[in-house]
Design an enzyme around this catalytic site. Structure first.
Site, PDB file in Angstrom:
ATOM      1  N   GLN A 358       0.825  -1.209   0.000  1.00  0.00           N
ATOM      2  CA  GLN A 358       0.000   0.000   0.000  1.00  0.00           C
ATOM      3  C   GLN A 358       0.866   1.270   0.000  1.00  0.00           C
ATOM      4  O   GLN A 358       1.726   1.439   0.870  1.00  0.00           O
ATOM      5  CB  GLN A 358      -0.925   0.029   1.222  1.00  0.00           C
ATOM      6  CG  GLN A 358      -1.950  -1.095   1.262  1.00  0.00           C
ATOM      7  CD  GLN A 358      -1.504  -2.278   2.100  1.00  0.00           C
ATOM      8  OE1 GLN A 358      -0.328  -2.672   2.031  1.00  0.00           O
ATOM      9  NE2 GLN A 358      -2.414  -2.858   2.864  1.00  0.00           N
ATOM     10  N   ASP A 381      -2.905   0.766  -4.372  1.00  0.00           N
ATOM     11  CA  ASP A 381      -3.659   1.805  -3.644  1.00  0.00           C
ATOM     12  C   ASP A 381      -3.293   3.217  -4.094  1.00  0.00           C
ATOM     13  O   ASP A 381      -3.152   4.124  -3.258  1.00  0.00           O
ATOM     14  CB  ASP A 381      -3.448   1.673  -2.131  1.00  0.00           C
ATOM     15  CG  ASP A 381      -4.102   0.425  -1.564  1.00  0.00           C
ATOM     16  OD1 ASP A 381      -4.671  -0.356  -2.343  1.00  0.00           O
ATOM     17  OD2 ASP A 381      -4.030   0.220  -0.342  1.00  0.00           O
ATOM     18  N   ASP A 402      -5.695  -2.921  -6.581  1.00  0.00           N
ATOM     19  CA  ASP A 402      -6.719  -2.076  -5.945  1.00  0.00           C
ATOM     20  C   ASP A 402      -6.384  -0.592  -6.099  1.00  0.00           C
ATOM     21  O   ASP A 402      -6.529   0.192  -5.151  1.00  0.00           O
ATOM     22  CB  ASP A 402      -6.841  -2.402  -4.451  1.00  0.00           C
ATOM     23  CG  ASP A 402      -7.116  -3.865  -4.180  1.00  0.00           C
ATOM     24  OD1 ASP A 402      -7.635  -4.548  -5.081  1.00  0.00           O
ATOM     25  OD2 ASP A 402      -6.793  -4.336  -3.072  1.00  0.00           O
ATOM     26  N   ARG A 470     -12.254  -6.054  -7.447  1.00  0.00           N
ATOM     27  CA  ARG A 470     -12.598  -7.120  -6.506  1.00  0.00           C
ATOM     28  C   ARG A 470     -13.313  -6.486  -5.309  1.00  0.00           C
ATOM     29  O   ARG A 470     -13.081  -5.316  -4.968  1.00  0.00           O
ATOM     30  CB  ARG A 470     -11.358  -7.901  -6.056  1.00  0.00           C
ATOM     31  CG  ARG A 470     -10.274  -7.080  -5.360  1.00  0.00           C
ATOM     32  CD  ARG A 470      -9.154  -7.986  -4.876  1.00  0.00           C
ATOM     33  NE  ARG A 470      -8.095  -7.227  -4.202  1.00  0.00           N
ATOM     34  CZ  ARG A 470      -7.201  -7.773  -3.380  1.00  0.00           C
ATOM     35  NH1 ARG A 470      -7.246  -9.068  -3.118  1.00  0.00           N
ATOM     36  NH2 ARG A 470      -6.266  -7.035  -2.817  1.00  0.00           N
TER      37      ARG A 470
END
Length: 572
Positions: A358, A381, A402, A470
């Site tokens: 992240q 991220d 993500d 997701r």
């Protein structure tokens, strides 16, 4: 800190208390018609809530002076939500004193929780003011704002919990204690308040209130209403000046230049110069250069317009990351917590790399914020769309895992979404929406965009799995429409989070997409996935409906005020 908590709590309780009026404790049942009416009204208020028992227990203990007015019941649940947030804030403060000096990770997470609970109180204060200052008709018309504020409270609760994520025994114990003694109650109480607000039309019918329930005007902006500059035809001269190239608009309030040719040499210094009680649009011009600094726009610095010389010339960069012990929230190179923020022609990046996990380039929780001709570059991220209504237009967003994530109503329009080469053994997911409850007014919408691989990924793109998204939480909501999807996206299209978790409750949808990656034949067969939704269903996720705000509930009002081009309806 404890003193500040007390003041915040008293403020909201007083605001809500005015709306409640005289309160009579009900402690018996019988033939009293007032008690019977109260029981019936509580049932009407709670009928659509997920936790009807908690709703009943919250509302039944106090009877408003005028039980025929649902406003008083709304005030009661808002007050209950506020009290739960105050309890979480006080507990975060106490735990920080008890444990903060033992573990830097725990201290960082608890400090984040205290900040997040303060933001949650701000959202609940706005909710309380709405209930106090308006009749039920006006409250109903402002339902989009009400739902947004309550959704933000749940998002802040989630962010607090997610901060304890490194798996150490100490952090897990603190997290469990926070949940057991405050966060779980905060989420549940705010959830029933949100359920009530979302079912307002049915509640008004149950109270036999003959109100005008027609939705606010939702005129859709067709492609033929865009001029040759790509702007809405009704844009004023002032709007166009704000979008003009540097030097063509109004003079900035602050100029940043690394070479000393501006008043400030750092972006942070320019933001810190924001005057107390400033009114209007505060304009910051950031000249070309690479600015290696970490910035947070405080919530009091509203309505900032920050523009640069282009996203390849004006770059704000950082490299904080989770692998080096920094909590996800605090890895952000640039964070905005103020409402009305606008950025134009600037790049925000985090260069930590895929191996650092992240690493946020931009974190945004400012309501009614807009971005035009900006770039957000990172890996995992990259863009944290944390809370509140956000709009992105003509932007470039890149990453791996993500890389567009959060729990907010976010619409990304006419932008280029670039999937990067991940680390060994990793896969790519463009989105990870965190909608936790069914009535949250949140989700990620990608409209009229390109989803493509970066140059480094292109030759090996078939060696890595790349997905549209997701599900991060139970009711994860993501819609991809009118976009061109490259062949890098795997035929399944979407990836599970863990096993079959959330697959029945999520909402994933596609509409009118093109390109080799838009082929629906191999898509997942989940209950919550909706391939090729119809136009009426897709219209709910256009800007005109998804980003509604204000007393009239019209997205075009706040989007027009940003000066950023947009399309309210379908782009094609």
């Amino acid at each position: 800190m404890s003193g500040k908590v007390l003041v915040s709590g008293v403020s909201i309780i007083l605001v809500v208390g005015v709306a409640i009026g005289v309160v009579v404790v009900v402690n018996k049942k019988g033939s009293d018609p007032q008690i019977a009416a109260h029981e019936k009204n509580v049932q009407s208020m709670c009928q659509a809530t997920e936790d009807q028992q908690l709703c009943h227990d919250t509302l039944i203990s106090a009877k408003p002076a005028n039980s025929s007015d649902p406003t008083a019941y709304l005030a009661t649940v808002v007050q209950a939500s506020a009290q739960s947030v105050i309890a979480a804030l006080n507990m975060s403060d106490r735990l920080s004193v008890e444990h903060g000096d033992k573990d830097p990770g725990i201290k960082m997470a608890l400090d984040d929780c205290k900040d997040l609970m303060q933001f949650a109180l701000d959202s609940l204060e706005a909710s309380a003011n709405l209930v106090r200052d308006n009749n039920i008709q006006a409250i109903h018309e402002q339902t989009p704002d009400f739902r947004n504020w309550l959704s933000a409270v749940i998002s802040y609760q989630q962010s607090c919990s997610e901060g304890f994520s490194n798996g150490t025994n100490g952090e897990e114990k603190i997290k469990e204690q926070l949940h057991t003694e405050s966060l779980d109650k905060m989420e549940k109480l705010t959830g029933i308040t949100l359920d009530i607000v979302a079912s307002m039309a049915n509640i008004l019918q149950a109270f036999d209130l003959k109100l005008e329930l027609n939705p606010a005007s939702r005129r859709l902006l067709d492609a033929n209403e865009i001029d040759n500059e790509g702007l809405p035809t009704w844009f004023s001269a002032t709007d166009r000046k704000l979008l003009a190239q540097p030097g063509g608009g109004p003079p900035p309030n602050a100029v940043v230049a690394k070479d000393g040719s501006g008043k400030f040499k750092s972006v942070k210094a320019a933001i810190d110069s924001y005057p107390k009680d400033f009114k209007g649009r505060f304009i910051i011009y950031v000249k070309a250069g690479i600015y290696d600094e970490y910035i947070t726009i405080p919530k009091k610095s509203i309505n900032i317009l920050m523009y640069g010389d282009g996203p390849t010339k004006t770059i704000i960069t950082g490299r904080k990351n989770f692998a080096d012990g920094v909590k996800t929230m605090q890895t952000a190179t640039f964070a905005n917590t103020a409402n009305g923020f606008i950025a134009k022609s600037i790049a925000f990046e985090n260069t930590a790399g895929p191996e650092k996990h992240q690493a946020v380039a931009f974190r945004n929780q400012g309501d009614m914020s807009a971005f035009f001709d900006c770039a957000m570059h990172g890996f995992q991220d990259t863009l944290y769309v944390q809370t509140n209504r956000q709009f992105y237009r003509n932007c470039e967003i890149s990453g791996t895992v993500d890389f567009i994530f959060g729990t907010s109503p976010t619409l990304i329009q006419n932008s280029r979404i670039i999937v990067r080469k991940p680390g060994p053994g990793q896969f790519n997911t463009v989105t990870a929406d965190g909608t936790k409850q069914r009535n949250m007014a949140t989700g990620i919408v990608i409209q009229n965009c390109e989803i493509v691989p970066e140059n480094a990924l292109f030759p090996v793109r078939m060696q890595f799995k790349s997905y549209l998204g997701r599900p991060w939480k139970d009711y994860s909501r993501t819609v991809v429409m009118e976009s061109n999807i490259g062949d890098l996206i795997t035929p399944e299209g979407w990836s599970p989070w863990a096993g079959t978790q959330f697959l029945n409750t999520l909402y994933y949808a596609e509409y009118a997409n093109t390109g080799p990656g838009a082929n629906l034949n191999g898509r997942v067969k989940w209950k919550g996935y909706h391939p090729n939704i119809n136009q009426n269903e897709a219209a709910q996720f256009t800007a005109g409906q998804f980003l509604r705000a204000g007393p009239a509930g019209r997205a075009e009002d706040w989007l027009r005020a940003t000066g950023v081009p947009y399309v309210l309806g379908f782009g094609k």
